[in-house]
Write a protein that holds these residues in place. Sequence first.
Motif, PDB file in Angstrom:
ATOM      1  N   MET A 217      30.801  -3.267  -3.005  1.00  0.00           N
ATOM      2  CA  MET A 217      29.835  -4.354  -2.880  1.00  0.00           C
ATOM      3  C   MET A 217      29.001  -4.487  -4.145  1.00  0.00           C
ATOM      4  N   ILE A 218      28.713  -3.354  -4.792  1.00  0.00           N
ATOM      5  CA  ILE A 218      27.959  -3.405  -6.049  1.00  0.00           C
ATOM      6  C   ILE A 218      28.804  -4.070  -7.140  1.00  0.00           C
ATOM      7  N   PHE A 219      30.069  -3.656  -7.231  1.00  0.00           N
ATOM      8  CA  PHE A 219      30.947  -4.228  -8.264  1.00  0.00           C
ATOM      9  C   PHE A 219      31.147  -5.717  -8.082  1.00  0.00           C
ATOM     10  N   SER A 220      31.174  -6.169  -6.825  1.00  0.00           N
ATOM     11  CA  SER A 220      31.406  -7.597  -6.607  1.00  0.00           C
ATOM     12  C   SER A 220      30.101  -8.380  -6.597  1.00  0.00           C
ATOM     13  N   GLY A 221      28.992  -7.715  -6.908  1.00  0.00           N
ATOM     14  CA  GLY A 221      27.725  -8.433  -7.029  1.00  0.00           C
ATOM     15  C   GLY A 221      27.052  -8.732  -5.708  1.00  0.00           C
ATOM     16  N   LYS A 222      27.549  -8.143  -4.613  1.00  0.00           N
ATOM     17  CA  LYS A 222      26.959  -8.429  -3.305  1.00  0.00           C
ATOM     18  C   LYS A 222      25.778  -7.522  -3.002  1.00  0.00           C
ATOM     19  N   ALA A 223      25.623  -6.480  -3.797  1.00  0.00           N
ATOM     20  CA  ALA A 223      24.546  -5.539  -3.513  1.00  0.00           C
ATOM     21  C   ALA A 223      24.121  -4.855  -4.810  1.00  0.00           C
ATOM     22  N   GLU A 224      22.940  -4.292  -4.800  1.00  0.00           N
ATOM     23  CA  GLU A 224      22.508  -3.492  -5.939  1.00  0.00           C
ATOM     24  C   GLU A 224      22.154  -2.089  -5.458  1.00  0.00           C
ATOM     25  N   MET A 225      22.320  -1.134  -6.331  1.00  0.00           N
ATOM     26  CA  MET A 225      22.033   0.235  -5.949  1.00  0.00           C
ATOM     27  C   MET A 225      20.557   0.525  -6.097  1.00  0.00           C
ATOM     28  N   LEU A 226      19.954   1.100  -5.066  1.00  0.00           N
ATOM     29  CA  LEU A 226      18.551   1.500  -5.148  1.00  0.00           C
ATOM     30  C   LEU A 226      18.419   2.994  -5.386  1.00  0.00           C
ATOM     31  N   GLU A 227      19.313   3.758  -4.794  1.00  0.00           N
ATOM     32  CA  GLU A 227      19.227   5.199  -4.927  1.00  0.00           C
ATOM     33  C   GLU A 227      20.616   5.769  -5.182  1.00  0.00           C
ATOM     34  N   ASN A 228      20.648   6.714  -6.099  1.00  0.00           N
ATOM     35  CA  ASN A 228      21.879   7.426  -6.372  1.00  0.00           C
ATOM     36  C   ASN A 228      21.615   8.886  -6.004  1.00  0.00           C
ATOM     37  N   GLY A 229      21.865   9.198  -4.743  1.00  0.00           N
ATOM     38  CA  GLY A 229      21.521  10.553  -4.305  1.00  0.00           C
ATOM     39  C   GLY A 229      22.732  11.411  -4.049  1.00  0.00           C
ATOM     40  N   SER A 230      23.906  10.903  -4.330  1.00  0.00           N
ATOM     41  CA  SER A 230      25.115  11.615  -3.912  1.00  0.00           C
ATOM     42  C   SER A 230      25.988  12.060  -5.071  1.00  0.00           C
ATOM     43  N   GLY A 231      25.445  12.055  -6.269  1.00  0.00           N
ATOM     44  CA  GLY A 231      26.241  12.531  -7.399  1.00  0.00           C
ATOM     45  C   GLY A 231      27.021  11.417  -8.075  1.00  0.00           C
TER      46      GLY A 231
ATOM     47  N   PRO B  79      27.865   6.305 -10.661  1.00  0.00           N
ATOM     48  CA  PRO B  79      26.972   6.969  -9.714  1.00  0.00           C
ATOM     49  C   PRO B  79      27.398   6.614  -8.285  1.00  0.00           C
ATOM     50  N   ILE B  80      27.298   7.545  -7.373  1.00  0.00           N
ATOM     51  CA  ILE B  80      27.629   7.259  -5.970  1.00  0.00           C
ATOM     52  C   ILE B  80      26.356   6.770  -5.281  1.00  0.00           C
ATOM     53  N   PRO B  81      26.377   5.546  -4.794  1.00  0.00           N
ATOM     54  CA  PRO B  81      25.144   5.010  -4.201  1.00  0.00           C
ATOM     55  C   PRO B  81      24.814   5.702  -2.885  1.00  0.00           C
ATOM     56  N   SER B  82      23.541   5.990  -2.661  1.00  0.00           N
ATOM     57  CA  SER B  82      23.147   6.487  -1.339  1.00  0.00           C
ATOM     58  C   SER B  82      22.265   5.479  -0.612  1.00  0.00           C
ATOM     59  N   VAL B  83      21.680   4.529  -1.359  1.00  0.00           N
ATOM     60  CA  VAL B  83      21.000   3.396  -0.732  1.00  0.00           C
ATOM     61  C   VAL B  83      21.316   2.155  -1.551  1.00  0.00           C
ATOM     62  N   ILE B  84      21.768   1.090  -0.883  1.00  0.00           N
ATOM     63  CA  ILE B  84      21.970  -0.176  -1.580  1.00  0.00           C
ATOM     64  C   ILE B  84      21.184  -1.267  -0.867  1.00  0.00           C
ATOM     65  N   LYS B  85      20.931  -2.333  -1.626  1.00  0.00           N
ATOM     66  CA  LYS B  85      20.233  -3.489  -1.064  1.00  0.00           C
ATOM     67  C   LYS B  85      21.113  -4.702  -1.286  1.00  0.00           C
ATOM     68  N   LEU B  86      21.310  -5.482  -0.224  1.00  0.00           N
ATOM     69  CA  LEU B  86      22.153  -6.668  -0.351  1.00  0.00           C
ATOM     70  C   LEU B  86      21.503  -7.695  -1.273  1.00  0.00           C
ATOM     71  N   ALA B  87      22.330  -8.450  -1.952  1.00  0.00           N
ATOM     72  CA  ALA B  87      21.834  -9.479  -2.858  1.00  0.00           C
ATOM     73  C   ALA B  87      21.459 -10.750  -2.090  1.00  0.00           C
ATOM     74  N   TYR B  88      21.791 -10.783  -0.809  1.00  0.00           N
ATOM     75  CA  TYR B  88      21.519 -11.981  -0.001  1.00  0.00           C
ATOM     76  C   TYR B  88      20.935 -11.521   1.325  1.00  0.00           C
ATOM     77  N   LEU B  89      20.287 -12.457   2.003  1.00  0.00           N
ATOM     78  CA  LEU B  89      19.633 -12.120   3.258  1.00  0.00           C
ATOM     79  C   LEU B  89      20.613 -12.307   4.419  1.00  0.00           C
ATOM     80  N   VAL B  90      20.784 -11.262   5.200  1.00  0.00           N
ATOM     81  CA  VAL B  90      21.606 -11.377   6.398  1.00  0.00           C
ATOM     82  C   VAL B  90      20.689 -11.774   7.538  1.00  0.00           C
TER      83      VAL B  90
END
Length: 171
Positions: A27-41, A51-62
């Motif tokens: 989802m990050i690569f396709s621009g649908k989300a951005e990474m907020l936290e990288n807690g998984s290495g 980086p392995i995302p541990s929290v992402i935020k959608l780029a659009y409102l569901v």
Amino acid sequence: MVEHTCLVLNQSYEPLNVCLARRALGMIFSGKAEMLENGSGFIHTSSTVFPIPSVIKLAYLVKRPFPQPKLTRVEIFSRDHYTCQYCGKASNQLTLDHVMPRHQGGRHTWENLVSACSPCNRKKAGRTPEQAHMKLNQKPVRPSGSNYLNIPLQLVQLHYHWQKYLPEITH
Ligand SMILES: [Zn+2]
């Protein structure tokens, strides 16, 4: 690759669900989300490191991501964390109690239904808590979308990065 899990937030930072980190990366690569936290290495490929995302935020409102929970026994028990709302005991043999008894005009609603163990239910009988000299541990409410998010506490405890986004679960 270990199956890391990732918390997905709506564009409004409202927690939505949990997905696998590889799906989050997609989802990050396709621009649908951005990474907020990288807690998984990190994932190392032959040419690069992600980086392995541990929290992402959608780029659009569901909109309306949560099905409205139906008013059922199980949903009431689940809202009350399977504990009796009078004595506080956890039980898997709970009964449904109308706080204001039906014969006194009590309605069958989220706000008038609580989980009660059978001894407490028997003790209260057809009375209001005041009449029975019993006290509710908390006021029953309709579960809201984000309160209703069903993420196991153990999973949240494993991911300290998630906790600030899930105040209603961790506090
Ligand atoms: Zn009880």
